[in-house]
Design a protein around this motif. Structure first.
Motif, PDB file in Angstrom:
ATOM      1  N   HIS A  50       0.829  -1.212   0.000  1.00  0.00           N
ATOM      2  CA  HIS A  50       0.000   0.000   0.000  1.00  0.00           C
ATOM      3  C   HIS A  50       0.859   1.255   0.000  1.00  0.00           C
ATOM      4  CE1 HIS A  50      -3.862  -1.959   0.280  1.00  0.00           C
ATOM      5  NE2 HIS A  50      -3.491  -2.664   1.359  1.00  0.00           N
ATOM      6  N   ASP A  51       1.974   1.231   0.733  1.00  0.00           N
ATOM      7  CA  ASP A  51       2.866   2.405   0.755  1.00  0.00           C
ATOM      8  C   ASP A  51       3.447   2.664  -0.624  1.00  0.00           C
ATOM      9  OD1 ASP A  51       4.163   1.641   4.063  1.00  0.00           O
ATOM     10  OD2 ASP A  51       2.372   2.719   3.414  1.00  0.00           O
ATOM     11  N   VAL A  52       3.853   1.592  -1.326  1.00  0.00           N
ATOM     12  CA  VAL A  52       4.403   1.774  -2.681  1.00  0.00           C
ATOM     13  C   VAL A  52       3.347   2.355  -3.615  1.00  0.00           C
ATOM     14  CG1 VAL A  52       5.314   0.544  -4.689  1.00  0.00           C
ATOM     15  CG2 VAL A  52       6.143  -0.015  -2.407  1.00  0.00           C
ATOM     16  N   ILE A  53       2.121   1.865  -3.506  1.00  0.00           N
ATOM     17  CA  ILE A  53       1.032   2.379  -4.365  1.00  0.00           C
ATOM     18  C   ILE A  53       0.772   3.859  -4.060  1.00  0.00           C
ATOM     19  CG2 ILE A  53      -1.426   2.188  -4.851  1.00  0.00           C
ATOM     20  CD1 ILE A  53      -1.132  -0.843  -4.375  1.00  0.00           C
ATOM     21  N   ASN A  54       0.751   4.219  -2.776  1.00  0.00           N
ATOM     22  CA  ASN A  54       0.507   5.618  -2.413  1.00  0.00           C
ATOM     23  C   ASN A  54       1.630   6.525  -2.886  1.00  0.00           C
ATOM     24  OD1 ASN A  54      -1.897   4.956  -1.127  1.00  0.00           O
ATOM     25  ND2 ASN A  54      -0.883   4.535   0.823  1.00  0.00           N
ATOM     26  N   ILE A  55       2.881   6.054  -2.809  1.00  0.00           N
ATOM     27  CA  ILE A  55       4.010   6.869  -3.264  1.00  0.00           C
ATOM     28  C   ILE A  55       3.923   7.097  -4.771  1.00  0.00           C
ATOM     29  CG2 ILE A  55       6.522   6.847  -3.597  1.00  0.00           C
ATOM     30  CD1 ILE A  55       6.705   5.446  -0.879  1.00  0.00           C
ATOM     31  N   ASN A  56       3.638   6.040  -5.522  1.00  0.00           N
ATOM     32  CA  ASN A  56       3.503   6.196  -6.978  1.00  0.00           C
ATOM     33  C   ASN A  56       2.349   7.131  -7.336  1.00  0.00           C
ATOM     34  OD1 ASN A  56       5.650   4.432  -7.416  1.00  0.00           O
ATOM     35  ND2 ASN A  56       4.316   2.634  -7.449  1.00  0.00           N
ATOM     36  N   SER A  79       2.675  10.707  -9.328  1.00  0.00           N
ATOM     37  CA  SER A  79       1.885  11.017 -10.530  1.00  0.00           C
ATOM     38  C   SER A  79       1.098  12.320 -10.350  1.00  0.00           C
ATOM     39  CB  SER A  79       0.927   9.864 -10.830  1.00  0.00           C
ATOM     40  OG  SER A  79       1.650   8.670 -11.065  1.00  0.00           O
ATOM     41  N   GLU A  80       0.493  12.499  -9.160  1.00  0.00           N
ATOM     42  CA  GLU A  80      -0.254  13.732  -8.920  1.00  0.00           C
ATOM     43  C   GLU A  80       0.670  14.957  -8.923  1.00  0.00           C
ATOM     44  OE1 GLU A  80      -3.725  11.739  -6.081  1.00  0.00           O
ATOM     45  OE2 GLU A  80      -2.252  13.141  -5.276  1.00  0.00           O
ATOM     46  N   TYR A  81       1.869  14.797  -8.365  1.00  0.00           N
ATOM     47  CA  TYR A  81       2.816  15.910  -8.367  1.00  0.00           C
ATOM     48  C   TYR A  81       3.205  16.290  -9.792  1.00  0.00           C
ATOM     49  CZ  TYR A  81       7.045  18.590  -7.434  1.00  0.00           C
ATOM     50  OH  TYR A  81       7.990  19.559  -7.397  1.00  0.00           O
TER      51      TYR A  81
END
Length: 379
Positions: free
Chosen positions: A86-92, A96-98
């Motif tokens: 979940h942490d990897v998904i949130n970081i990606n 992308s949003e940035y």
């Protein structure tokens, strides 16, 4: 696993103590010349069977506890793996949003080369006679009409020099930032390694203290066993000497005329041998009764002292187990805090490095654009 060692050890110690007491009582019953009987000690056998059952139940509880610990550890690993995913998904997702919010195509320096609306935004072919875009091919400006050639060359050289200085400064800053990041990463790794070494040393000291405590306890038990065996042997020798002395001074061997006492009890006498009870017999009966009373008191006092000593040892063992468990919890809590802090620092450092590398890519001005501008100005 450490949570089960204390109670199980105390229970085993109490079982062993009770087993020793029963064995001592059984030996007293068997080897006592006055109350010795021949046959099987049914109570001792029943006690042994009961102790065997208790031991089997203890082993079964240990296996069940081990299985529960394995299941709990597996569940913990699965939860940590899911959290990492979940942490990897949130970081990606955050990256992308940035990029969508702060790295749009129109904010790039080379966007004017790939702008689809470039033709609509373009100015007319000629604005004035001094328009720098009017080259030879435009047939709007001929050779010999350039009256600002020296100034233009000087400005071109100054521009090239400024570009070179800017590139050198950017390169120097990038190298210094890279060295600082590497040095910070090395210092973080060294601090983490030192902390891990300290925690390992603390764990080894704790294990060494537990080993020393166990060794002292075993040595005390061995000393007590040797002392008890020595006292039992001495008591047996004294009983044997008393028995021999009684036989040597018995009426049968000394042919004591005072043999009127019957073998059926103190109230029965042999009629044809009765001479009457002497004062010595009366005093001997009183003395023996006093000795039996004193012996009974001494045995009760010894039993009370032994029980008090065993209670004191059980309390000390329980206290030591509780202190050891608390210390292990503190060590584990400190280790978790240290690991969490180091993980947060490493994550922050990793994000700063990624941000630095991304910014470095967009700070550098492409050399092709510089040469194109230079060529345009020269024309």
């Amino acid at each position: 696993m450490h949570k089960l060692d204390g109670p199980v050890d105390l229970k085993e110690a109490s079982i062993l103590a009770r087993r020793r007491d029963e064995e001592v009582q059984r030996q007293n019953r068997i080897f006592n010349t006055r109350v010795r009987t021949i046959g099987i000690d049914q109570r001792a056998l029943d006690a042994q069977i009961q102790d065997r059952k208790i031991q089997e139940e203890t082993e079964a509880r240990k296996h069940i506890a081990f299985a529960k610990d394995l299941i709990r550890h597996d569940q913990t690993m699965c939860l940590l793996d899911d959290r990492h995913k979940h942490d990897v998904i949130n970081i990606n997702k955050a990256v992308s949003e940035y990029r969508i919010c702060y790295q749009k195509p129109e904010t790039r320096r080379e966007f004017d080369l790939n702008d689809p609306q470039a033709l609509k935004k373009d100015v007319p072919a000629r604005i004035s006679d001094t328009d720098p875009r009017c080259t030879v091919s435009s047939i709007q400006k001929f050779t010999g009409e350039d009256i600002n050639q020296q100034e233009r060359i000087r400005r071109q050289q100054e521009q090239i020099r400024e570009w070179s200085l800017a590139q050198q400064k950017e390169l120097k800053n990038a190298l210094e930032d890279q060295k600082f990041a590497n040095r910070l990463y090395d210092n973080t790794r060294i601090a983490l390694d030192r902390r891990i070494c300290d925690l390992q040393q603390m764990e080894e000291d704790t294990r060494r203290a537990v080993t020393i405590t166990t060794k002292d306890f075993n040595w005390a038990q061995a000393t007590e066993k040797a002392t008890r065996q020595k006292l039992e042997k001495q008591q047996e020798q004294e009983d044997n000497l008393v028995e021999i002395e009684n036989l040597l001074h018995s009426d049968l061997l000394t042919e004591n005329p005072k043999q009127a006492t019957s073998a059926f009890g103190p109230n029965h006498v042999i009629v044809h041998r009765w001479k009457g009870m002497t004062q010595d017999q009366i005093d001997d009966v009183i003395r023996r009764q006093k000795q039996q009373i004193q012996e009974r008191k001494r045995l009760e006092e010894e039993e009370r002292q032994v029980n008090a000593e065993w209670d004191r040892r059980r309390i000390n063992d329980a206290r030591a187990a509780v202190l050891l468990e608390r210390q292990q919890k503190r060590v584990q809590r400190q280790l978790r805090k240290a690991v969490d802090c180091q993980n947060m620092l490493l994550c922050k450092d990793h994000k700063e490095r990624e941000k630095f590398l991304k910014n470095e890519v967009y700070v550098n001005v492409p050399t092709a654009k510089y040469f194109e501008q230079f060529n345009t100005t020269s024309r």
